[in-house]
Design a protein around this motif. Structure first.
Motif, PDB file in Angstrom:
ATOM      1  N   GLU A  67       0.824  -1.210   0.000  1.00 27.25           N
ATOM      2  CA  GLU A  67       0.000   0.000   0.000  1.00 27.25           C
ATOM      3  C   GLU A  67       0.858   1.261   0.000  1.00 27.25           C
ATOM      4  OE1 GLU A  67      -4.151  -1.411   2.126  1.00 27.25           O
ATOM      5  OE2 GLU A  67      -2.539  -0.585   3.366  1.00 27.25           O
ATOM      6  N   GLU A  68       1.930   1.264   0.776  1.00 24.18           N
ATOM      7  CA  GLU A  68       2.792   2.446   0.822  1.00 24.18           C
ATOM      8  C   GLU A  68       3.430   2.707  -0.540  1.00 24.18           C
ATOM      9  OE1 GLU A  68       5.567   1.736   3.927  1.00 24.18           O
ATOM     10  OE2 GLU A  68       4.132   2.121   5.552  1.00 24.18           O
ATOM     11  N   TYR A 112      -1.044   4.310  -7.475  1.00 25.61           N
ATOM     12  CA  TYR A 112      -1.888   3.133  -7.687  1.00 25.61           C
ATOM     13  C   TYR A 112      -2.802   2.920  -6.488  1.00 25.61           C
ATOM     14  CZ  TYR A 112       0.925   1.710 -11.711  1.00 25.61           C
ATOM     15  OH  TYR A 112       1.555   1.656 -12.933  1.00 25.61           O
ATOM     16  N   ALA A 113      -3.924   2.284  -6.743  1.00 28.86           N
ATOM     17  CA  ALA A 113      -4.846   1.885  -5.685  1.00 28.86           C
ATOM     18  C   ALA A 113      -4.750   0.375  -5.501  1.00 28.86           C
ATOM     19  CB  ALA A 113      -6.272   2.280  -6.041  1.00 28.86           C
ATOM     20  N   GLN A 123       0.663   3.785  -3.163  1.00 28.41           N
ATOM     21  CA  GLN A 123       0.228   5.167  -2.987  1.00 28.41           C
ATOM     22  C   GLN A 123       1.266   6.146  -3.523  1.00 28.41           C
ATOM     23  OE1 GLN A 123      -2.571   6.570  -1.840  1.00 28.41           O
ATOM     24  NE2 GLN A 123      -3.609   4.605  -1.553  1.00 28.41           N
ATOM     25  N   GLU A 124       2.522   5.830  -3.281  1.00 33.10           N
ATOM     26  CA  GLU A 124       3.587   6.724  -3.739  1.00 33.10           C
ATOM     27  C   GLU A 124       3.646   6.799  -5.257  1.00 33.10           C
ATOM     28  OE1 GLU A 124       8.455   7.142  -3.286  1.00 33.10           O
ATOM     29  OE2 GLU A 124       7.308   5.910  -1.867  1.00 33.10           O
TER      30      GLU A 124
END
Length: 249
Positions: free
Chosen positions: A82-83, A90-91, A86-87
């Motif tokens: 997720e990290e 993307y979801a 997000q960077e």
């Protein structure tokens, strides 16, 4: 609605440059990036992911499938995915597969329909059926398990890890060693760990380890002889004192 052309006009650059900055690509200076980012914030521009998906034939969605969300390994992998997602814009679509393969098939069909950018399987192998359900155009990788088939994976060698851990304990002099293998029915985790566990078989140790064991045995024998030799005079002295008391009586 603010378009990419509006951002380009506001920043004084081309729409292609705005696209590269927004998508994290290269080919522009730091000054250009700052102007584009300022324009994006000033105009409250939002990327049209649907339009991007129609153009690139994939969405900015990454499928993440795990058997148990509460699992310690799965939670750490999910946090890292997720990290990074997000960077990079993307979801993440999370799916809990449990122990039922039917759940995996359903998620894979959905991700294929959504034209996912990629799929990550946690504690599951990539089978031919998996590849067929997902289609040839969606990248997929497994984490924590490798079936040695050459499919993309990020995992450790459980057999070698079990052997190295047991050898380390044997080198420290331990003999009563237990092993936790996980699900005994797992042919990809439990069984390799069992194969790597030497079961106290010293013949599987490195020659240097066997030499160390011999030295330890010699040292113990030497200590035993020294202790026995030092104990005899004390026993003899006690006997003499006891005999002396008896004679005086």
């Amino acid at each position: 609605m603010v378009t990419i052309r509006d951002v380009a006009k506001h920043a004084g650059v081309s729409p292609a440059t705005v696209s590269r900055v927004v998508n994290g690509l290269v080919g522009y200076s730091d000054e250009t990036r700052e102007r584009v980012e300022t324009a994006v914030q000033s105009l409250s521009y939002e990327t049209d992911y649907l339009a991007r998906g129609l153009k690139t034939r994939q969405t900015s969605v990454i499928g993440l499938l795990a058997p148990m969300v509460s699992d310690a390994l799965a939670s750490q992998v999910m946090q890292g995915v997720e990290e990074e997602a997000q960077e990079r814009g993307y979801a993440v679509m999370l799916g809990r597969t449990g122990a039922k393969s039917a759940y995996i098939a359903g998620y894979l069909r959905t991700l294929r329909t959504y034209r996912a950018a990629g799929v990550i399987l946690i504690s599951a192998v990539i089978t031919p059926e998996t590849r067929q359900l997902l289609g040839p155009n969606v990248p997929i990788i497994s984490v924590a398990i490798s079936d040695k088939s050459g499919s993309p994976s990020v995992a450790i060698d459980d057999e070698q890890a079990a052997y190295d851990a047991t050898r380390h304990l044997l080198r420290l002099g331990h003999r009563r060693i237990g092993q936790l293998t996980g699900d005994p029915a797992s042919i990809y985790v439990a069984q390799p760990r069992k194969r790597g566990y030497p079961r106290h078989d010293r013949s599987r140790l490195h020659p240097g380890d066997r030499h160390r064991q011999l030295l330890l045995r010699k040292r113990r024998r030497r200590r035993g002889r020294t202790a026995a030799a030092g104990a005899r005079p004390h026993r003899d002295l006690r006997d003499e004192r006891r005999d002396g008391r008896r004679r005086r009586q």
